[in-house]
Design a protein around this motif. Structure first.
Motif, short mmCIF file in Angstrom:
data_model
loop_
_atom_site.label_atom_id
_atom_site.label_comp_id
_atom_site.label_asym_id
_atom_site.label_seq_id
_atom_site.Cartn_x
_atom_site.Cartn_y
_atom_site.Cartn_z
N GLU A 448 0.84 -1.20 0.00
CA GLU A 448 0.00 0.00 0.00
C GLU A 448 0.87 1.25 0.00
OE1 GLU A 448 -2.29 -0.47 3.58
OE2 GLU A 448 -2.86 -2.50 3.01
N LYS A 449 0.26 2.37 -0.42
CA LYS A 449 0.98 3.64 -0.41
C LYS A 449 1.14 4.09 1.05
CE LYS A 449 0.67 7.17 -3.82
NZ LYS A 449 -0.24 7.94 -4.65
N PHE A 450 2.33 4.56 1.42
CA PHE A 450 2.55 4.92 2.82
C PHE A 450 3.61 5.99 2.92
CE2 PHE A 450 4.57 4.18 7.02
CZ PHE A 450 3.43 4.36 7.81
N LYS A 451 3.38 6.98 3.78
CA LYS A 451 4.36 8.06 3.92
C LYS A 451 5.07 7.93 5.26
CE LYS A 451 3.41 11.79 1.88
NZ LYS A 451 3.14 12.77 0.88
N THR A 452 6.19 7.21 5.21
CA THR A 452 6.90 6.84 6.44
C THR A 452 7.33 8.07 7.25
OG1 THR A 452 7.72 4.98 5.17
CG2 THR A 452 8.77 5.37 7.28
N VAL A 453 7.91 9.06 6.56
CA VAL A 453 8.44 10.20 7.31
C VAL A 453 7.32 10.97 8.00
CG1 VAL A 453 9.70 12.37 7.11
CG2 VAL A 453 10.47 10.37 5.85
N HIS A 454 6.18 11.06 7.32
CA HIS A 454 5.06 11.75 7.95
C HIS A 454 4.62 10.99 9.21
CE1 HIS A 454 4.04 14.78 4.73
NE2 HIS A 454 5.05 14.10 4.24
N ALA A 455 4.63 9.67 9.11
CA ALA A 455 4.27 8.86 10.29
C ALA A 455 5.31 9.08 11.40
CB ALA A 455 4.20 7.39 9.90
N MET A 456 6.59 9.21 11.00
CA MET A 456 7.62 9.41 12.03
C MET A 456 7.47 10.78 12.69
SD MET A 456 10.98 7.33 11.11
CE MET A 456 11.34 7.56 9.40
N ARG A 457 7.07 11.77 11.88
CA ARG A 457 6.80 13.11 12.45
C ARG A 457 5.66 13.02 13.48
NH1 ARG A 457 8.91 17.78 12.29
NH2 ARG A 457 7.00 18.89 11.78
N GLU A 458 4.67 12.20 13.17
CA GLU A 458 3.56 12.06 14.13
C GLU A 458 4.04 11.37 15.40
OE1 GLU A 458 -0.34 11.40 13.19
OE2 GLU A 458 -0.18 11.89 11.07
N MET A 459 4.94 10.41 15.22
CA MET A 459 5.48 9.72 16.40
C MET A 459 6.29 10.71 17.25
SD MET A 459 5.09 6.71 17.53
CE MET A 459 5.60 5.96 19.07
N GLU A 460 7.00 11.60 16.58
CA GLU A 460 7.78 12.62 17.32
C GLU A 460 6.83 13.53 18.11
OE1 GLU A 460 10.10 14.46 14.21
OE2 GLU A 460 11.65 12.91 14.32
N ALA A 461 5.70 13.89 17.48
CA ALA A 461 4.73 14.76 18.16
C ALA A 461 4.16 14.03 19.38
CB ALA A 461 3.62 15.17 17.20
#
Ligand SMILES: NC(=O)C1=CN([C@@H]2O[C@H](COP(=O)(O)OP(=O)(O)OC[C@H]3O[C@@H](n4cnc5c(N)ncnc54)[C@H](OP(=O)(O)O)[C@@H]3O)[C@@H](O)[C@H]2O)C=CC1
Ligand SMILES: C=C(/C=C/[C@@H](C)[C@H]1CC[C@H]2C3=CC=C4C[C@@H](O)CC[C@]4(C)[C@H]3CC[C@]12C)C(C)C
Length: 564
Positions: A448-461
């Motif tokens: 599936e399409k996935f935006k890893t860095v965006h997910a990592m930014r959310e994890m940072e938040a």
């Protein structure tokens, strides 16, 4: 296609083959050469005398640097190769002044009465483990990865499955020997230089050059008695880990491997000396080359509890052969019994070789298609953190292990002091834990399409919202302002000014921020987000001009900063 491009392309496409065919034998030869070197140095027996000479050489290099006109001085760093270190980044060391320190790799002495070991900073965990176990001791904080250096752990962060009893590696440092920006040699202890002593952990070599280290050691027994406790409910394993970590007679070692949101195996370990025939029958040398990888071995205990006796050296390096579960993605089939029988003796691939053979395409993959993160979070956020990781990455297994964080009030180091509700009642510390997420996100595995860095930014938040901290060896995508909100840099700044480190060493954020090459990829990612389709490279350049996404802004800020 020119030869270099072709070589990079082949290295990217056939990475697993290259790792097995070249990486494993080269790693083995490298290891053997290091062992011979260490033996020779032991035989010559003059490491302590040579140490003073080596330190003087570093002081001379720094003095020569300081004598240069100010405009010509580049900030200093060590000359440890970026492909040799354990960080996922490739720091732009060519832009800094690299001080030659590579000879500082000897164990200098051990004081069994005071229970301390005196080492040079580039001594590795593997080297220290072998040396100390032979004497009946181990480091109080002994990382699972043999290639990590003790200096790297002390200047950044070191945490293990014994940390719920002793805290981070920095708590076990008796003295740092530091060459300052003026070339002065300081022996930094909690009493002699309390400010510097508290600011050195998490400073990543931005306050001075570490040339020696005295660390606490603890007495050991020949084995670790491991007891595996399965849990089929998240609420249960979170509560149980907290209970075990904070009880008066907590086990010597404690960790959990989480196999799905609700399923985990808690692993409790006690130093032991198996003597009875029943105990001896339960000895399992799990580190042997033909044995299944540790986390796959542990998985079987989801079906029911069990126990066994593991030789101490095997226990301490239990995740080394499979680098937790990282090798699975690099050498698929590496845990197959046939592979183990034929080639298992060459495992693991050296992390240095994994890094050395990282092409730009593979580097891009490590943050757009894979996740490598270790995050320190308060125990009270454990269930939330597992759920957030599940929603964002859907990667399993996950690693959990508890760690004490001492509460010394605000401004006592780069870590924000723990919230009162996280304090363990009646003590001077709070209980935190490490959340280790390594691998390929579930959606990517499913195509599936996935935006890893965006997910990592959310994890940072999320991490910020619960007062946690990511390990800075891993990629961080925070802006400078976000970074300064997460970490408390007040003492750090005072210390930088007081000891003349400002301008002499890179600033902490500059040392750990993403490389320019990474930012360029992130800009592409934004273009991708905007259009819903990946743009052609020519379009990307045009779009980068107009897109005001976080990566473009970050890249511009970085360019502005670099331009002075
Ligand atoms: N469980 C754990 O504790 C884990 C820890 N890690 C991380 O792994 C890293 C350790 O790996 P390793 O490859 O040994 O470390 P690195 O070589 O990556 O060093 C880590 C940092 O410390 C600085 N540093 C290292 N040695 C010195 C020195 N002698 N003087 C001044 N600064 C120094 C480095 O600066 P420079 O670039 O100038 O050398 C770098 O910024 C740490 O970052 C650690 O947090 C990773 C996984 C797990
Ligand atoms: C000890 C812990 C975790 C350790 C590891 C899982 C990571 C530490 C350094 C990581 C890596 C560094 C550089 C890499 C180069 C890339 O090309 C591929 C990935 C990697 C090999 C990467 C892989 C994970 C690490 C080994 C925990 C217990 C805190």
């Amino acid at each position: 296609m020119d030869a270099k491009k072709l070589a990079l392309d082949l290295l990217t496409r056939y990475r697993s083959v290259v790792l097995v065919g070249v990486g494993l034998p080269v790693g083995l030869a490298f290891e053997a050469a290091l062992r011979v070197r260490t033996k020779l140095y032991d035989l010559l027996g003059a490491a302590p005398e040579r140490h003073d000479e080596k330190v003087r050489d570093i002081q001379d290099q720094v003095s020569r640097w300081a004598a240069q006109p100010e405009a010509e001085r580049k900030p200093m760093c060590t000359d440890r190769k970026t492909w040799m270190n354990l960080s996922t980044r490739f720091e732009p060391k060519h832009r800094w002044h690299q001080v030659r320190m590579g000879k500082l790799r000897d164990i200098l002495s051990v004081d069994l009465e005071a229970r301390t070991v005196h080492v040079e900073p580039f001594v590795t965990v593997g080297q220290a483990t072998s040396y100390l176990i032979d004497k009946g001791y181990m480091l109080a904080v002994n990382l699972e990865i043999a290639e990590a250096t003790l200096g790297g752990l002390a200047m950044a962060v070191g945490m293990t499955t014994h940390s719920h009893k002793v805290g981070l590696l920095s708590e076990t440092v008796v003295a740092y020997e530091l060459v300052t920006a003026q070339g002065e040699l300081l022996r930094v202890t909690a009493d002699s230089h309390p400010d510097l002593y508290r600011a050195l952990p998490w400073s990543h070599g931005t306050l001075g050059l570490l040339v020696g280290l005295e660390l606490k050691i603890i007495p050991v027994k020949s084995h670790v008695h491991l007891r595996y406790e399965p849990s089929a409910s998240q609420a249960q394993y979170c509560a149980r880990i907290n209970e075990l970590a904070t009880m008066d007679d907590a086990p010597d070692f404690l960790e959990a491997t989480v196999y799905s949101r609700e399923q985990a195996v808690i692993i409790k370990g006690e130093f032991a000396e198996p003597i009875t025939p029943e105990q001896k029958a339960k000895i399992n040398p799990i580190g042997r080359w033909y044995k299944p990888w540790f986390y796959t071995h542990v998985r079987q205990y989801l079906r029911g509890e069990g126990d066994e006796y593991i030789p101490l050296r095997h226990y301490l390096l239990r995740h080394n052969r499979s680098i937790f579960w990282v090798v699975e993605h690099m050498i698929p089939g590496g845990n197959h019994p046939v592979f183990r029988a034929l080639l298992g003796w060459m495992m693991p691939p050296k992390i240095a070789f994994l890094k050395f053979s990282t092409t730009p395409a593979v580097r891009k993959m490590t943050f757009t298609k894979q996740v490598f993160q270790d995050i320190t979070l308060p125990m009270s956020a454990m269930a939330q953190a597992v759920n957030r990781s599940d929603e964002l990455f859907d990667i399993y297994p996950i690693l959990l292990y508890p760690c004490r964080i001492y509460d010394r009030g605000p401004g006592s180091g780069q870590l924000r002091h723990p919230a009162p509700e996280d304090r363990v009642e009646g003590t001077d510390h709070a209980m935190y834990f490490d959340l280790g997420v390594y691998g390929v996100p579930g959606p990517i595995q499913r195509g599936e399409k996935f935006k890893t860095v965006h997910a990592m930014r959310e994890m940072e938040a999320f991490t910020q919202s619960v007062r946690g901290f990511p390990f800075l060896y891993a990629d961080t995508f925070m802006t400078r302002a976000e970074f300064e909100e997460m970490f408390d840099l007040s003492l750090y700044r005072e210390v930088r000014a007081k000891y003349g480190a400002q301008g002499a060493f890179p600033d902490l954020y500059d040392k750990i921020k993403p490389e320019l090459e990474v930012l360029a990829v992130l800009d592409e990612e934004d273009a991708w987000e905007l259009d819903g389709e990946r743009a052609e490279p020519s379009e990307q350049a045009e779009q980068a001009e107009v897109i005001e996404g976080p990566w473009s802004r970050l890249a511009k800020l970085r360019h502005q900063h670099d331009a002075g």
